[in-house]
Design a protein around this motif. Structure first.
Motif, PDB file in Angstrom:
ATOM      1  N   ALA A  25       0.824  -1.206   0.000  1.00 31.69           N
ATOM      2  CA  ALA A  25       0.000   0.000   0.000  1.00 31.69           C
ATOM      3  C   ALA A  25       0.859   1.258   0.000  1.00 31.69           C
ATOM      4  O   ALA A  25       0.488   2.281  -0.588  1.00 31.69           O
ATOM      5  CB  ALA A  25      -0.922  -0.015   1.225  1.00 31.69           C
ATOM      6  N   THR A  26       2.019   1.198   0.642  1.00 22.98           N
ATOM      7  CA  THR A  26       2.882   2.387   0.714  1.00 22.98           C
ATOM      8  C   THR A  26       3.425   2.796  -0.649  1.00 22.98           C
ATOM      9  O   THR A  26       3.367   3.986  -1.000  1.00 22.98           O
ATOM     10  CB  THR A  26       4.021   2.157   1.720  1.00 22.98           C
ATOM     11  N   PRO A  27       3.972   1.887  -1.468  1.00 24.28           N
ATOM     12  CA  PRO A  27       4.409   2.295  -2.813  1.00 24.28           C
ATOM     13  C   PRO A  27       3.272   2.877  -3.652  1.00 24.28           C
ATOM     14  O   PRO A  27       3.487   3.836  -4.413  1.00 24.28           O
ATOM     15  CB  PRO A  27       4.940   0.996  -3.423  1.00 24.28           C
ATOM     16  N   LEU A  28       2.070   2.337  -3.499  1.00 25.25           N
ATOM     17  CA  LEU A  28       0.926   2.881  -4.234  1.00 25.25           C
ATOM     18  C   LEU A  28       0.642   4.309  -3.802  1.00 25.25           C
ATOM     19  O   LEU A  28       0.454   5.207  -4.644  1.00 25.25           O
ATOM     20  CB  LEU A  28      -0.301   1.994  -4.005  1.00 25.25           C
ATOM     21  N   TRP A  29       0.609   4.553  -2.504  1.00 34.45           N
ATOM     22  CA  TRP A  29       0.327   5.892  -2.010  1.00 34.45           C
ATOM     23  C   TRP A  29       1.432   6.870  -2.412  1.00 34.45           C
ATOM     24  O   TRP A  29       1.150   7.995  -2.838  1.00 34.45           O
ATOM     25  CB  TRP A  29       0.158   5.885  -0.492  1.00 34.45           C
ATOM     26  N   ARG A  30       2.677   6.466  -2.306  1.00 34.99           N
ATOM     27  CA  ARG A  30       3.768   7.374  -2.684  1.00 34.99           C
ATOM     28  C   ARG A  30       3.681   7.776  -4.147  1.00 34.99           C
ATOM     29  O   ARG A  30       3.879   8.941  -4.506  1.00 34.99           O
ATOM     30  CB  ARG A  30       5.109   6.721  -2.395  1.00 34.99           C
ATOM     31  N   ALA A  31       3.370   6.804  -5.016  1.00 36.46           N
ATOM     32  CA  ALA A  31       3.251   7.113  -6.440  1.00 36.46           C
ATOM     33  C   ALA A  31       2.097   8.072  -6.682  1.00 36.46           C
ATOM     34  O   ALA A  31       2.214   9.032  -7.466  1.00 36.46           O
ATOM     35  CB  ALA A  31       3.066   5.828  -7.248  1.00 36.46           C
ATOM     36  N   ALA A  32       0.947   7.824  -6.017  1.00 41.00           N
ATOM     37  CA  ALA A  32      -0.209   8.699  -6.191  1.00 41.00           C
ATOM     38  C   ALA A  32       0.068  10.094  -5.629  1.00 41.00           C
ATOM     39  O   ALA A  32      -0.217  11.115  -6.277  1.00 41.00           O
ATOM     40  CB  ALA A  32      -1.426   8.085  -5.507  1.00 41.00           C
TER      41      ALA A  32
END
Length: 406
Positions: A25-32
């Motif tokens: 979930a963290t890589p997804l949030w950082r990219a967004a």
């Protein structure tokens, strides 16, 4: 046994994701949050002759590093993604694998297609190579493979099913789990969505609808020309607030409301009335007024007509000044049955970090999309209440409302 119909507060205590940003979930949030597109050149196992050469595929995913060897033969990639996302969500929620299960735990996973990779591989084997299907083909391809596999993995013996409503699948799965817990039919739920359909046949089929962009996805912007197909999974752990507090868990947020409607209008074209009524129902479910909403994660496909319709629906609910809006599909792609889950993970992260992610690739406002689309750069702002929209072909709509813990 809780009284049926008793009003219970429902919280999310864990979330996990597999997306074009990678595992977690963290890589997804950082990219967004940082506006980093995860759309890349299309990878295809077999020769591909279509016009669209890009997709938001999960990079460098090796299921053997996450899933036991004896289980993998039963798992299409969409089930693999759901397992990895669910394992992460449970770990964040503080559950051991079998600790979360039992007869009061539900498992609801949405998917638009199910085992698309298995279907595609077996069609190729049958029609091109005149081969014999693998014995485990059917257990891999059925949409219920993901929720039943999770149920067996965690010992969850409550209501367990797949939900298929195209692009609203994950949001409806989470919303129906919310309603189940609120009504006292379960105490915990593992809910979300999974999709793995970036395959030749699927890309060509979406291409035939003329809704895929060959270059950049630009929601709500002038010169937008379509979406980018994506894949992945997102799973959240829902609990009653009372149950979470009893075991000392710290909720990420409250899942405060849910609305779902049908346009009953057209197989492909969206309508204003259905989505606007859906958002109103989510607010009513949460006991909120339109003015309470600080941020809205839009369905935002970047197709010409849908963005206009969604903008009109938002104005019908919120008046001339809808809350700031962004679509994160240019980052993680449109993952169909998984999109609502991925976007809820982003929405919860925005609520927790008090940062609204941007709508990237934005050129200039479209006068027909009269919303504040948070163009290109994230916005630090107070967010106590947020909505996440998912609207599907056939006119199936779902809206989730999340609220910061008080």
């Amino acid at each position: 046994m809780p009284q049926q119909g008793a009003a219970r507060r429902i919280v999310i205590t864990g979330m996990g994701a597999v997306s074009a940003a990678g595992v977690g979930a963290t890589p997804l949030w950082r990219a967004a949050r940082d506006g980093v597109s995860c759309v890349r050149p299309l990878r295809s196992e077999r020769p591909y002759v279509g016009r669209i050469k890009i997709a938001a595929q999960v990079p460098d995913f090796n299921p053997t590093t996450h899933i036991e060897a004896e289980l993998l033969p039963y798992c299409d990639p969409f089930t693999q993604f759901s397992i990895v996302a669910a394992d992460e969500a449970l770990a964040q929620a503080g559950f051991e694998r079998k600790q979360v299960g039992g007869p009061r735990t539900a498992v609801i996973i949405g998917t638009g297609i199910g085992g698309a990779t298995t279907i595609d591989n077996n069609a190729y084997l049958e029609y091109k190579l005149d081969g014999r299907p693998d014995t485990l083909t059917v257990p891999r391809l059925i949409p219920s493979a993901a929720p039943t596999t999770l149920g067996m993995r965690y010992g969850a013996k409550g209501p367990t099913f797949a939900l298929a409503s195209a692009c609203s699948s994950a949001a409806q799965a989470i919303g129906e789990a919310f309603e189940m817990l609120r009504a006292g039919r379960a105490d915990r739920a593992i809910a979300g969505g999974a999709e793995a359909c970036v395959i030749n046949g699927s890309i060509r089929s979406w291409e035939a609808l003329r809704v895929l962009t060959p270059d950049l996805c630009r929601p709500f912007s002038q010169k937008r020309n379509g979406m980018t197909l994506g894949e992945g999974a997102a799973v959240v752990i829902l609990e009653t607030l009372e149950g979470a507090q009893a075991r000392g868990a710290t909720p990420l947020c409250e899942l405060a409301g849910y609305g779902t409607t049908s346009d009953a209008f057209d197989p492909l074209r969206a309508d204003v009335e259905g989505p606007s009524r859906c958002m109103r129902l989510a607010l009513e479910s949460a006991g909120l007024e339109p003015g309470d909403v600080d941020y809205l994660n839009a369905h935002g496909t970047a197709t010409y007509a849908n963005d206009i319709t969604e903008s009109q629906a938002m104005r019908a609910v919120f008046g001339d000044a809808p809350p700031p809006v962004s679509s994160t599909k240019p980052v993680h792609g449109h993952a169909l049955g998984a999109s609502g889950g991925l976007e809820l993970v982003v929405t919860i992260s925005a609520l927790r970090d008090q940062i609204a992610p941007p709508t990237i690739n934005f050129l200039e406002p479209d006068p027909k999309c009269e919303v504040d689309a948070i163009p290109n750069v994230a916005r630090q702002m107070p967010i106590r209440v947020a909505l996440s929209n998912s609207f599907a072909f056939g006119g199936i709509n779902a809206t989730l409302a999340v609220r910061a813990m008080t």
